[in-house]
Scaffold this motif. Structure first.
Motif, PDB file in Angstrom:
ATOM      1  N   PRO A   5     -17.051 -26.152  81.066  1.00  0.00           N
ATOM      2  CA  PRO A   5     -18.390 -26.136  81.678  1.00  0.00           C
ATOM      3  C   PRO A   5     -18.335 -25.586  83.094  1.00  0.00           C
ATOM      4  N   LYS A   6     -19.301 -24.782  83.440  1.00  0.00           N
ATOM      5  CA  LYS A   6     -19.417 -24.247  84.794  1.00  0.00           C
ATOM      6  C   LYS A   6     -20.403 -25.091  85.590  1.00  0.00           C
ATOM      7  N   ILE A   7     -20.240 -25.083  86.889  1.00  0.00           N
ATOM      8  CA  ILE A   7     -21.098 -25.906  87.726  1.00  0.00           C
ATOM      9  C   ILE A   7     -22.555 -25.483  87.643  1.00  0.00           C
ATOM     10  N   ARG A   8     -22.817 -24.197  87.285  1.00  0.00           N
ATOM     11  CA  ARG A   8     -24.211 -23.745  87.200  1.00  0.00           C
ATOM     12  C   ARG A   8     -24.980 -24.526  86.133  1.00  0.00           C
ATOM     13  N   MET A   9     -24.250 -25.123  85.185  1.00  0.00           N
ATOM     14  CA  MET A   9     -24.917 -25.936  84.167  1.00  0.00           C
ATOM     15  C   MET A   9     -25.611 -27.137  84.792  1.00  0.00           C
ATOM     16  N   TYR A  10     -25.156 -27.518  85.959  1.00  0.00           N
ATOM     17  CA  TYR A  10     -25.677 -28.729  86.575  1.00  0.00           C
ATOM     18  C   TYR A  10     -26.468 -28.421  87.840  1.00  0.00           C
ATOM     19  N   SER A  11     -26.644 -27.151  88.126  1.00  0.00           N
ATOM     20  CA  SER A  11     -27.413 -26.770  89.303  1.00  0.00           C
ATOM     21  C   SER A  11     -28.882 -26.665  88.932  1.00  0.00           C
ATOM     22  N   GLU A  24     -30.033 -36.168 103.597  1.00  0.00           N
ATOM     23  CA  GLU A  24     -29.293 -35.073 104.205  1.00  0.00           C
ATOM     24  C   GLU A  24     -28.377 -34.469 103.156  1.00  0.00           C
ATOM     25  N   GLU A  25     -28.374 -33.150 103.050  1.00  0.00           N
ATOM     26  CA  GLU A  25     -27.550 -32.487 102.043  1.00  0.00           C
ATOM     27  C   GLU A  25     -26.134 -32.318 102.569  1.00  0.00           C
ATOM     28  N   LEU A  26     -25.174 -32.929 101.867  1.00  0.00           N
ATOM     29  CA  LEU A  26     -23.774 -32.865 102.250  1.00  0.00           C
ATOM     30  C   LEU A  26     -22.937 -32.493 101.037  1.00  0.00           C
ATOM     31  N   SER A  27     -21.851 -31.774 101.252  1.00  0.00           N
ATOM     32  CA  SER A  27     -20.963 -31.415 100.153  1.00  0.00           C
ATOM     33  C   SER A  27     -20.172 -32.648  99.728  1.00  0.00           C
ATOM     34  N   ILE A  28     -19.794 -32.695  98.443  1.00  0.00           N
ATOM     35  CA  ILE A  28     -19.051 -33.860  97.994  1.00  0.00           C
ATOM     36  C   ILE A  28     -17.632 -33.858  98.590  1.00  0.00           C
ATOM     37  N   PHE A  62     -12.539 -28.855  87.747  1.00  0.00           N
ATOM     38  CA  PHE A  62     -13.520 -28.853  86.659  1.00  0.00           C
ATOM     39  C   PHE A  62     -14.831 -28.222  87.120  1.00  0.00           C
ATOM     40  N   LEU A  63     -15.271 -28.604  88.317  1.00  0.00           N
ATOM     41  CA  LEU A  63     -16.543 -28.101  88.827  1.00  0.00           C
ATOM     42  C   LEU A  63     -16.483 -26.600  89.116  1.00  0.00           C
ATOM     43  N   GLY A  64     -15.356 -26.139  89.602  1.00  0.00           N
ATOM     44  CA  GLY A  64     -15.216 -24.718  89.917  1.00  0.00           C
ATOM     45  C   GLY A  64     -15.645 -24.357  91.315  1.00  0.00           C
ATOM     46  N   GLU A  65     -16.429 -25.227  91.952  1.00  0.00           N
ATOM     47  CA  GLU A  65     -16.881 -24.990  93.322  1.00  0.00           C
ATOM     48  C   GLU A  65     -17.393 -26.307  93.906  1.00  0.00           C
ATOM     49  N   ASP A  66     -17.522 -26.333  95.216  1.00  0.00           N
ATOM     50  CA  ASP A  66     -18.052 -27.532  95.871  1.00  0.00           C
ATOM     51  C   ASP A  66     -19.532 -27.656  95.556  1.00  0.00           C
ATOM     52  N   ILE A  67     -20.012 -28.877  95.444  1.00  0.00           N
ATOM     53  CA  ILE A  67     -21.435 -29.113  95.235  1.00  0.00           C
ATOM     54  C   ILE A  67     -21.921 -30.097  96.288  1.00  0.00           C
ATOM     55  N   THR A  68     -23.224 -30.323  96.297  1.00  0.00           N
ATOM     56  CA  THR A  68     -23.788 -31.243  97.284  1.00  0.00           C
ATOM     57  C   THR A  68     -24.169 -32.559  96.616  1.00  0.00           C
ATOM     58  N   ASN A  69     -24.459 -33.540  97.441  1.00  0.00           N
ATOM     59  CA  ASN A  69     -24.885 -34.837  96.927  1.00  0.00           C
ATOM     60  C   ASN A  69     -26.175 -34.745  96.126  1.00  0.00           C
ATOM     61  N   THR A  70     -27.040 -33.778  96.437  1.00  0.00           N
ATOM     62  CA  THR A  70     -28.305 -33.643  95.717  1.00  0.00           C
ATOM     63  C   THR A  70     -28.117 -33.077  94.314  1.00  0.00           C
ATOM     64  N   LEU A 111     -23.732 -46.864  97.946  1.00  0.00           N
ATOM     65  CA  LEU A 111     -23.897 -47.969  98.894  1.00  0.00           C
ATOM     66  C   LEU A 111     -24.188 -47.483 100.308  1.00  0.00           C
ATOM     67  N   ASN A 112     -23.788 -46.237 100.606  1.00  0.00           N
ATOM     68  CA  ASN A 112     -24.032 -45.687 101.933  1.00  0.00           C
ATOM     69  C   ASN A 112     -25.202 -44.703 101.956  1.00  0.00           C
ATOM     70  N   ASP A 113     -26.005 -44.731 100.872  1.00  0.00           N
ATOM     71  CA  ASP A 113     -27.260 -43.952 100.793  1.00  0.00           C
ATOM     72  C   ASP A 113     -27.049 -42.444 100.819  1.00  0.00           C
ATOM     73  N   TYR A 114     -25.877 -41.979 100.371  1.00  0.00           N
ATOM     74  CA  TYR A 114     -25.683 -40.535 100.254  1.00  0.00           C
ATOM     75  C   TYR A 114     -26.239 -40.018  98.935  1.00  0.00           C
ATOM     76  N   ILE A 115     -26.352 -40.894  97.932  1.00  0.00           N
ATOM     77  CA  ILE A 115     -27.020 -40.560  96.679  1.00  0.00           C
ATOM     78  C   ILE A 115     -27.973 -41.707  96.344  1.00  0.00           C
ATOM     79  N   ASP A 116     -29.055 -41.377  95.645  1.00  0.00           N
ATOM     80  CA  ASP A 116     -30.095 -42.365  95.350  1.00  0.00           C
ATOM     81  C   ASP A 116     -29.807 -43.190  94.101  1.00  0.00           C
ATOM     82  N   VAL A 117     -29.046 -42.616  93.171  1.00  0.00           N
ATOM     83  CA  VAL A 117     -28.834 -43.258  91.875  1.00  0.00           C
ATOM     84  C   VAL A 117     -27.423 -43.826  91.797  1.00  0.00           C
TER      85      VAL A 117
END
Length: 322
Positions: A5-11, A24-28, A62-70, A111-117
């Motif tokens: 799977p490529k990360i674009r599947m989840y973008s 705030e958008e931050l890279s994982i 697996f991801l192939g590239e960095d992604i953000t918390n969003t 727990l630190n509110d970087y992701i909502d779910v």
């Protein structure tokens, strides 16, 4: 075999990512660095931090590239588990080691509110067979020892290490951290300092007379190194846990033992032999350094042959027909 799977599947071009514009958008990768910083402050060992980095790198591959918390969602991480099991062919035990690291990281983010779910609550370690831990037979241990050249420094040191691992049930990281001052030859104990144990709780482990004799000789041989540590290289440097693992694996290959010859296998074997020799699980728990008895149970899985031998000794009928 299906493609990775490529990360674009989840973008946003693929699966619709929930709108998290309030964050705030931050890279994982950045978030993982913050996670490791907190774990370091909590006192996790360098070895554990290193393992966390390795496990995270597998996810990044697996991801192939960095992604953000969003862009994080439960489908992404479920796909990662499927990828490990079905494409990479990893065993459930291996996959679970990586899954636990990622779950801990995602829990930190939530727990630190970087992701909502609470994504970590939507996937768990996969089920494994109960009997997953290998142990050596007495014959296999003799085969291993027969391939150790005890007349060389390295060989004698490795022989002592095998005796200590099997006798005291210490972890490899605990073994290489043992200091000379922590070995009490008179009382027959090795003290493991709290900073050097996985649980961050110090404990004392007993040593049998056979191991004491070897340790006393080894300590005499290494006295000229003037090192505070017990196990050293030929040059007198601190022995690394990776070096111990490589040495044991080489011995196993020479001996033709078709099992994983590792410090952890000696730990499993020692725990099983302790019970088979009449030891009780409660003192074993203390020696192993486990707070949970369920972990002790995993260490003492017996084969049918083991059970048969124990039954012959302790059969209820033995009390009737003495």
């Amino acid at each position: 075999m299906s493609k990775k799977p490529k990360i674009r599947m989840y973008s946003k071009k693929g699966i619709n990512v929930p709108n998290q514009s309030n964050q705030e958008e931050l890279s994982i990768r950045t978030l993982f660095d913050l996670f490791l910083t907190e774990k370091s402050i909590e006192g996790l060992s360098e070895r554990t931090i290193y393992d966390y980095n390795v496990h995270f790198d597998y996810l990044m591959n697996f991801l192939g590239e960095d992604i953000t918390n969003t862009q994080c969602n439960k489908e992404l991480f479920r796909s990662y588990i499927a990828y490990m099991l079905h494409e990479k062919g990893l065993s459930p035990v291996t996959a679970n080691v990586r899954i636990r690291t990622i779950r801990a990281f995602l829990r930190y983010c939530y727990l630190n509110d970087y992701i909502d779910v609470a994504i970590h609550e939507h996937f768990k370690p996969v089920k494994t067979k109960e009997d997953t831990l290998e142990s050596f037979t007495p014959e296999e241990i003799k085969m291993l020892l027969s391939k150790v050249d005890e007349y060389s420094y390295k060989g004698f040191r490795d022989r002592v290490i095998i005796y200590v691992l099997l006798d005291t049930l210490v972890r490899c990281s605990e073994l290489v951290s043992i200091k000379r001052k922590n070995v009490d030859l008179k009382a027959g104990f090795i003290t493991l300092e709290s900073n050097d144990t996985k649980t961050k709780k110090g404990r004392s482990v007993p040593i049998s007379n056979k191991t004491l004799k070897l340790l006393k000789e080894y300590i005499g041989i290494t006295d000229d190194y003037r090192s505070e540590y017990l196990f050293l290289t030929y040059e007198g440097e601190l022995l690394s846990d990776n070096t111990v693992r490589r040495s044991l694996a080489e011995i196993g290959e020479k001996a033709g033992v078709n099992k994983r010859v590792s410090p952890h296998t000696f730990r499993h074997t020692g725990a099983l032999f302790y019970i088979l020799n009449g030891g009780d699980p409660f003192s074993l728990q203390k020696i192993l350094g486990h707070s949970d008895m369920s972990m002790v149970r995993k260490y003492i899985q017996m084969t049918n042959t083991d059970v048969k031998k124990q039954h012959n000794i302790y059969s209820p009928l033995n009390n009737v027909f003495k």
